[in-house]
Write a protein that holds these residues in place. Structure first.
Motif, mmCIF file in Angstrom:
data_model
loop_
_atom_site.group_PDB
_atom_site.id
_atom_site.type_symbol
_atom_site.label_atom_id
_atom_site.label_comp_id
_atom_site.label_asym_id
_atom_site.label_seq_id
_atom_site.Cartn_x
_atom_site.Cartn_y
_atom_site.Cartn_z
ATOM 1 N N VAL A 199 42.110 40.127 29.201
ATOM 2 C CA VAL A 199 40.779 39.878 29.746
ATOM 3 C C VAL A 199 40.319 41.099 30.537
ATOM 4 O O VAL A 199 41.126 41.814 31.141
ATOM 5 C CB VAL A 199 40.752 38.621 30.653
ATOM 6 C CG1 VAL A 199 40.974 37.366 29.826
ATOM 7 C CG2 VAL A 199 41.780 38.713 31.763
ATOM 8 N N ASP A 200 39.018 41.320 30.507
ATOM 9 C CA ASP A 200 38.420 42.472 31.185
ATOM 10 C C ASP A 200 37.949 42.049 32.568
ATOM 11 O O ASP A 200 37.042 41.227 32.697
ATOM 12 C CB ASP A 200 37.246 42.995 30.354
ATOM 13 C CG ASP A 200 36.663 44.276 30.913
ATOM 14 O OD1 ASP A 200 37.359 44.959 31.677
ATOM 15 O OD2 ASP A 200 35.507 44.597 30.572
ATOM 16 N N THR A 201 38.559 42.594 33.611
ATOM 17 C CA THR A 201 38.200 42.266 34.989
ATOM 18 C C THR A 201 37.565 43.486 35.663
ATOM 19 O O THR A 201 37.650 44.597 35.133
ATOM 20 C CB THR A 201 39.438 41.835 35.797
ATOM 21 O OG1 THR A 201 40.204 43.005 36.165
ATOM 22 C CG2 THR A 201 40.327 40.895 34.992
ATOM 23 N N PRO A 202 36.957 43.319 36.826
ATOM 24 C CA PRO A 202 36.395 44.469 37.540
ATOM 25 C C PRO A 202 37.438 45.531 37.876
ATOM 26 O O PRO A 202 37.091 46.694 38.112
ATOM 27 C CB PRO A 202 35.815 43.839 38.814
ATOM 28 C CG PRO A 202 35.506 42.428 38.425
ATOM 29 C CD PRO A 202 36.603 42.038 37.483
ATOM 30 N N ASN A 203 38.713 45.135 37.891
ATOM 31 C CA ASN A 203 39.788 46.078 38.212
ATOM 32 C C ASN A 203 40.498 46.610 36.977
ATOM 33 O O ASN A 203 41.509 47.293 37.088
ATOM 34 C CB ASN A 203 40.804 45.404 39.134
ATOM 35 C CG ASN A 203 40.207 45.000 40.463
ATOM 36 O OD1 ASN A 203 39.463 45.768 41.061
ATOM 37 N ND2 ASN A 203 40.514 43.790 40.924
#
Length: 237
Positions: A90-94
């Protein structure tokens, strides 16, 4: 403080950290996709004056359990579970993170996202978009997402290289700096969710053992303190 005190304190410190991890595991026994963690104790040797050494306890390494959690059928099209090894990306802000929590839905832009709003990524690291107003998607065991005859993408089920460390960033998200490769045996099950893999009974048993070990260590520290105090009072007299 003498050697006995230093050795006991390192053990007490490790036991406190283990108790925190156990409590966190038990609190998440019902959390979808949660992975149980444990603490690895090892020997730490410290050089002391006179050329001698002091053997102490070190408990700094956390080990994540790879055991399969219980799979529950939900019937929801975007509830996905992995049977076998591997993680969703998953693509997170971090940055990209790994997870076994497969309760996904479609956001306002049409992207498949996690319950926290993180976009699910395909095998190439791109988001998977579902045209708005379309019927429910179909997800094959290899992660292929389709609408009828139309292919939308293939969910990336990946594994970090053998021996790589997984750093828990939050309850169900993991970070790793290791290289990722497609899982060799991980199958995607549509309409299912994987529960927590926490063994609540064994964790409760271990909690009792850790508590008793900590109490014994505290008694040893108290005895060592009284011995030192008595010796000091004798010298003063």
């Amino acid at each position: 403080m003498e050697s006995t005190g230093y050795v006991t304190l390192t053990r007490q410190s490790g036991l406190m950290r283990e108790m925190e991890i156990i409590a966190h595991n038990i609190a998440n026994a019902a959390t979808t996709g949660f992975r149980q963690q444990g603490l690895v104790f090892s020997e730490y040797v410290q050089a002391v004056d006179g050329g001698d050494s002091l053997s102490m306890a070190a408990a700094r390494v956390k080990k994540t359990s790879a055991a399969q959690g219980i799979l529950t059928q939900t019937g929801n099209a975007l509830d996905l579970a992995i049977e076998g090894a591997g993680y969703f990306q998953v693509d997170t802000p971090n940055g990209i993170r790994l997870t076994r929590a497969g309760a996904f839905n479609v956001d306002s832009l049409g992207d498949i996202v996690s319950s926290d709003g993180h976009r699910l990524l395909d095998i190439g690291g791109a988001p998977i978009n579902v045209p708005q107003g379309e019927a429910e998607v179909q997800v094959a065991s290899d992660g292929t997402v389709s609408l009828g005859e139309r292919l939308l993408g293939q969910i990336g089920v990946v594994e970090p290289e053998t021996g790589a460390d997984l750093e828990r960033e939050s309850g169900v998200l993991f970070k790793t700096d290791a290289a990722l490769a497609p899982s060799a045996d991980g199958l995607v099950l549509q309409g299912h969710l994987e529960g927590s893999n926490v063994d609540a009974i064994s964790q409760l048993t271990r909690m009792i053992e850790v508590q008793r070990a900590y109490e014994m260590g505290q008694k040893l520290l108290d005895m060592d303190h009284e011995r030192s105090k008595s010796a000091l009072e004798t010298l003063i007299k």
